[in-house]
Design a protein around this motif. Structure first.
Motif, short mmCIF file in Angstrom:
data_model
loop_
_atom_site.label_atom_id
_atom_site.label_comp_id
_atom_site.label_asym_id
_atom_site.label_seq_id
_atom_site.Cartn_x
_atom_site.Cartn_y
_atom_site.Cartn_z
N HIS A 84 -6.43 -9.68 7.54
CA HIS A 84 -5.59 -10.37 6.56
C HIS A 84 -4.15 -9.84 6.58
O HIS A 84 -3.24 -10.56 6.20
CB HIS A 84 -6.19 -10.31 5.17
CG HIS A 84 -6.37 -8.95 4.60
ND1 HIS A 84 -7.46 -8.17 4.92
CD2 HIS A 84 -5.61 -8.22 3.77
CE1 HIS A 84 -7.36 -7.02 4.29
NE2 HIS A 84 -6.23 -7.02 3.58
N PHE A 85 -3.92 -8.62 7.05
CA PHE A 85 -2.55 -8.13 7.22
C PHE A 85 -1.99 -8.58 8.57
O PHE A 85 -0.82 -8.93 8.68
CB PHE A 85 -2.47 -6.61 7.13
CG PHE A 85 -2.67 -6.08 5.75
CD1 PHE A 85 -1.92 -6.54 4.69
CD2 PHE A 85 -3.62 -5.11 5.51
CE1 PHE A 85 -2.10 -6.05 3.42
CE2 PHE A 85 -3.81 -4.61 4.24
CZ PHE A 85 -3.05 -5.08 3.19
N ASP A 86 -2.81 -8.54 9.61
CA ASP A 86 -2.36 -8.87 10.95
C ASP A 86 -1.95 -10.33 11.06
O ASP A 86 -0.97 -10.66 11.74
CB ASP A 86 -3.47 -8.57 11.96
CG ASP A 86 -3.00 -8.76 13.38
OD1 ASP A 86 -1.88 -8.34 13.69
OD2 ASP A 86 -3.78 -9.31 14.19
N ARG A 87 -2.64 -11.22 10.38
CA ARG A 87 -2.32 -12.64 10.47
C ARG A 87 -1.05 -13.00 9.71
O ARG A 87 -0.52 -14.07 9.91
CB ARG A 87 -3.49 -13.47 9.97
CG ARG A 87 -4.65 -13.39 10.93
CD ARG A 87 -5.58 -14.51 10.74
NE ARG A 87 -6.60 -14.46 11.77
CZ ARG A 87 -7.64 -15.24 11.81
NH1 ARG A 87 -7.81 -16.12 10.85
NH2 ARG A 87 -8.51 -15.15 12.77
N PHE A 88 -0.58 -12.15 8.83
CA PHE A 88 0.65 -12.44 8.12
C PHE A 88 1.77 -11.48 8.52
O PHE A 88 2.61 -11.12 7.71
CB PHE A 88 0.42 -12.45 6.61
CG PHE A 88 -0.25 -13.72 6.17
CD1 PHE A 88 0.48 -14.89 6.06
CD2 PHE A 88 -1.60 -13.75 5.92
CE1 PHE A 88 -0.13 -16.08 5.69
CE2 PHE A 88 -2.22 -14.93 5.55
CZ PHE A 88 -1.49 -16.11 5.43
N THR A 89 1.76 -11.10 9.79
CA THR A 89 2.84 -10.32 10.38
C THR A 89 3.30 -11.07 11.62
O THR A 89 2.49 -11.46 12.44
CB THR A 89 2.35 -8.92 10.78
OG1 THR A 89 1.77 -8.29 9.65
CG2 THR A 89 3.50 -8.06 11.27
N CYS A 90 4.60 -11.29 11.74
CA CYS A 90 5.14 -12.02 12.89
C CYS A 90 5.04 -11.14 14.14
O CYS A 90 5.42 -9.96 14.10
CB CYS A 90 6.58 -12.42 12.63
SG CYS A 90 7.33 -13.29 14.02
N GLY A 91 4.56 -11.71 15.22
CA GLY A 91 4.44 -10.97 16.47
C GLY A 91 5.77 -10.79 17.19
O GLY A 91 5.92 -9.89 18.00
N SER A 92 6.76 -11.62 16.86
CA SER A 92 8.06 -11.53 17.53
C SER A 92 9.02 -10.60 16.82
O SER A 92 9.61 -9.72 17.42
CB SER A 92 8.71 -12.91 17.62
OG SER A 92 7.96 -13.74 18.46
N CYS A 93 9.17 -10.79 15.51
CA CYS A 93 10.19 -10.00 14.78
C CYS A 93 9.58 -8.94 13.86
O CYS A 93 10.29 -8.22 13.19
CB CYS A 93 11.10 -10.92 13.98
SG CYS A 93 10.29 -11.82 12.65
#
Length: 55
Positions: A4-13
Motif C-alpha cells: 500500500h506504500f509502494d503503489r502510492f510512490t512514483c517510480g520516476s520522481c
C-alpha cells in the motif's frame, strides 16, 4: 516496503502520490492507472466485483 506504500510512490520522481492533489487514479478495463504530476504512469490489475446472483 508494504504494497500500500509502494503503489502510492512514483517510480520516476520518488514522490508520495496523493490522489486528487498530485496524482490521478482511473480504472481502465481491468487495471487501475495511476498518473503522477510528473507524467509517469503505473498500472495495477484488479478483479472487478461480480454481482451476486439472485436464486
Amino acid at each position: 516496503m508494504p504494497t500500500h506504500f509502494d503503489r502510492f510512490t512514483c517510480g520516476s520522481c520518488d514522490s508520495y502520490l496523493i490522489p486528487g492533489r498530485n496524482a490521478q487514479v482511473r480504472t481502465q478495463s481491468g487495471h487501475v492507472v495511476v498518473t503522477c504530476a510528473c507524467g509517469a504512469h503505473a498500472r495495477y490489475p484488479y478483479q472487478p466485483e461480480r454481482p451476486e446472483s439472485k436464486v
